[in-house]
Design an enzyme around this catalytic site. Structure first.
Site, short mmCIF file in Angstrom:
data_model
loop_
_atom_site.label_atom_id
_atom_site.label_comp_id
_atom_site.label_asym_id
_atom_site.label_seq_id
_atom_site.Cartn_x
_atom_site.Cartn_y
_atom_site.Cartn_z
N PHE A 26 -9.64 -2.12 2.39
CA PHE A 26 -9.47 -0.79 1.59
C PHE A 26 -8.64 -1.20 0.29
CE2 PHE A 26 -6.02 2.39 1.34
CZ PHE A 26 -6.96 3.49 1.18
N GLN A 27 -9.41 -0.49 -0.77
CA GLN A 27 -8.77 -0.57 -1.90
C GLN A 27 -8.76 -1.82 -2.62
OE1 GLN A 27 -4.78 1.33 -2.27
NE2 GLN A 27 -5.93 3.39 -2.49
N GLU B 128 -2.76 5.95 -14.12
CA GLU B 128 -2.42 4.39 -14.70
C GLU B 128 -2.80 4.28 -16.21
OE1 GLU B 128 -2.57 4.48 -10.16
OE2 GLU B 128 -3.56 5.27 -11.73
N LYS C 72 -0.91 -9.08 -2.11
CA LYS C 72 0.12 -8.42 -1.40
C LYS C 72 0.98 -9.48 -0.54
CE LYS C 72 1.50 -4.38 1.29
NZ LYS C 72 1.02 -3.12 2.10
#
Length: 570
Positions: free
Chosen positions: A113-114, A51, A163
């Site tokens: 998570f993340q 990235e 998301k």
């Protein structure tokens, strides 16, 4: 108006902003966006291998194309891997928009998570950033983000999109304008202050122009040259200002600062008016601040009011766009010439000229490489450099004739910049010759992008200056730390075999007489090519100002000799 998913809105917004390419790496939290991408074939996506490289490639694309660069990553480690490139863009005023995915809104703040608070992390290194938790906000946020990135002092903006927002549906209507009451960049410059600047320049006996990155960002190279030619004032260019005026122009003097030229630094110390435009008086330029340009009244033009008066005392501050201020100033300033002053500087230059090492000494130095680049290319190529000794030699010794042909990491000094940034430049200029120049240390920080070069069929040429050290750190250890070469000797892989593993042809060069043929072979190859130049291990960059010292106190290479039959490097 039409009903779209948030991910589709993001794609529509990118098209509305004129985006045609982006650099990214998918992951869980940004997956809805990638699911929508195939519906928009106008949006080219280049898959990087890290990235950070996406961010640097977006920088290279932006700095060459004049458009906003776009990079994309997922949440957590994907987003944090962008941080270095975002900081680099902030320091060097490069317009990019970084798009990151975030965990669903119900998990934000709960260590899902993340999950990483990327808006919190990047707050100090962005012009602005957004966390989008409502699909209805997406059109406005994208419109504002691109506007902020490209206007005023350009810079990075981050959009973090949850998301579930990417999956949600809503009515899409892209706004035609933005409403940002607290953000109104000043472009014109104050007329009274411009007149004061003109009066000061008209009276000056030893004026000097210092042109910075703002000239290139403001597309003001033509205006700079016209102003300099009307007034007869010599021009010096900062590291990021290199290429804003042709280096063979009679008024072009070269680079100032820590590794600038003696005649340039002496001109700064002797001038009576220093007209600085689009530069921020970085410490690598000024040296010890209280000794910098002591005899000069300083005119400072910058689009960012926070920079004016920040580091040096300014006699005439002008907040405005470089192009417009130069146009207005050129109209009212007197036509003049300063031949006596310019000849004085040239006399200093003649006694402190750029020199090559004696080829009969048996040494193969980077100077030989850069001399051939200048002689063969004749300014017809674009260069992206990494950070370190090779970067300074490229700035000193290659002649740049056209704007935006010298791309480097200035303020942050990011190793690993050259290869991915050069990818972005090559994408922006598909029919031009682009070279990535790196040291053996910096190249290994992002060498995985060779895969991207091949997958995207980029005809990039790669030059590695291999001296077996972290060269600039070793130079400081030699000069200031009793030659204690702690953690600077560097083993490297066989770069030619490595290139071959990626399907890229390459050559290793170990003698000065083989340099030109290697460059010609690279240029004749239809596709990427890598050259490794194995040079003398302990060659230093000179001239040099010691850290914290005055730019009046430069020291030069005691081993350099003047020799007439060596390839001359201006």
């Amino acid at each position: 108006m039409k009903t779209l998913t948030g991910a589709q809105m993001m794609c529509e917004a990118l098209l509305a902003e004129g985006v045609d390419v982006m650099f990214g790496y998918p992951g869980g939290a940004i997956m809805p966006f990638y699911h929508a991408l195939p519906e928009y074939p106008q949006l080219r996506h280049i898959l990087v291998r890290h990235e950070q490289a996406a961010g640097h490639a977006a920088e290279g694309y932006a700095r060459t194309s004049g458009k906003v660069g776009v990079c994309v990553a997922t949440s957590g480690p994907g987003a944090t891997n962008l941080v270095t490139a975002i900081a680099d863009a902030m320091m060097d005023s490069v317009p990019i928009v970084a798009i990151t995915g975030q965990v669903v809104t119900s998990l934000i703040g709960k260590d899902g998570f993340q999950e990483t608070d990327v808006t919190g992390i990047t707050q100090p290194i962005t012009k602005h950033n957004y966390l989008v938790t409502d699909v209805r906000d997406l059109p406005r946020v994208f419109k504002e983000a691109f506007h902020i990135a490209r206007t005023g002092r350009p810079g990075p903006v981050l959009i973090d999109v949850a998301k579930d927002v990417q999956n949600a549906r809503g009515m899409f209507e892209y706004p035609e304008s933005v409403d940002l009451p607290g953000y109104k960049p000043n472009y014109e410059g104050n007329r009274r202050q411009i007149k004061e600047a003109a009066n000061l320049l008209n009276q000056a006996k030893k004026p000097l122009i210092m042109a910075g990155h703002g000239i290139l960002l403001g597309h003001a190279s033509v205006e700079l040259r016209e102003f300099a030619e009307k007034t007869g004032i010599p021009v010096i260019t900062t590291l990021l200002g290199i290429s804003c005026i042709p280096e063979d122009h009679p008024l072009s003097l070269g680079m100032p600062g820590m590794h600038g030229w003696v005649h340039v630094n002496r001109a700064i110390q002797e001038c009576d008016v220093l007209f600085t435009i689009g530069a921020r008086f970085d410490d690598r330029v000024t040296g010890k601040l209280d000794t910098f340009a002591r005899n000069a009244k300083i005119i400072h033009v910058d689009i960012d009011p926070a920079e004016v008066g920040k580091n040096v005392i300014t006699a005439v501050p002008i907040v405005g766009d470089a192009k417009r201020v130069l146009e207005n100033l050129t109209e009212i300033v007197n036509a003049n010439e300063h031949s006596e002053w310019l000849n004085h500087i040239r006399e200093i230059q003649a006694t402190r000229s750029k020199r090559q090492r004696d080829p009969e000494s048996g040494m193969f130095t980077p100077h030989h490489v850069y001399a051939e680049f200048t002689q063969i290319m004749q300014g017809e190529f674009r260069v992206c450099t990494d950070v370190g000794q090779h970067q300074m030699w490229a700035a000193q010794l290659i002649e740049y004739m056209k704007p935006h042909t010298h791309i480097t990491s200035g303020g942050l000094g990011t190793m690993g910049f050259a290869l991915p940034a050069a990818m972005g430049v090559q994408v922006a200029c598909p029919n031009e010759e682009v070279w990535a120049i790196a040291g053996d240390g910096g190249f290994q920080m992002n060498l995985q992008e060779l895969a991207t070069v091949v997958q995207e069929s980029l005809p990039l040429k790669i030059c590695i200056i291999n001296n077996g050290y972290l060269g600039m750190v070793r130079q400081w250890q030699e000069l200031f730390h009793e030659r204690r070469y702690s953690a600077t000797p560097m083993w490297s892989p066989d770069f030619i075999k490595l290139a071959d593993a990626y399907g890229i042809p390459g050559l290793r060069v170990e003698r000065p007489e083989d340099v030109a043929e290697a460059i010609h072979q690279a240029r004749a190859t239809n596709g990427p090519f890598l050259i490794e130049f194995v040079v003398e291990r302990e060659v230093n960059v000179y001239p040099m100002v010691a850290p914290g010292a005055s730019i009046s106190d430069m020291f030069e290479d005691p081993n350099e000799v003047e020799i007439e039959d060596v390839v001359a490097v201006k």
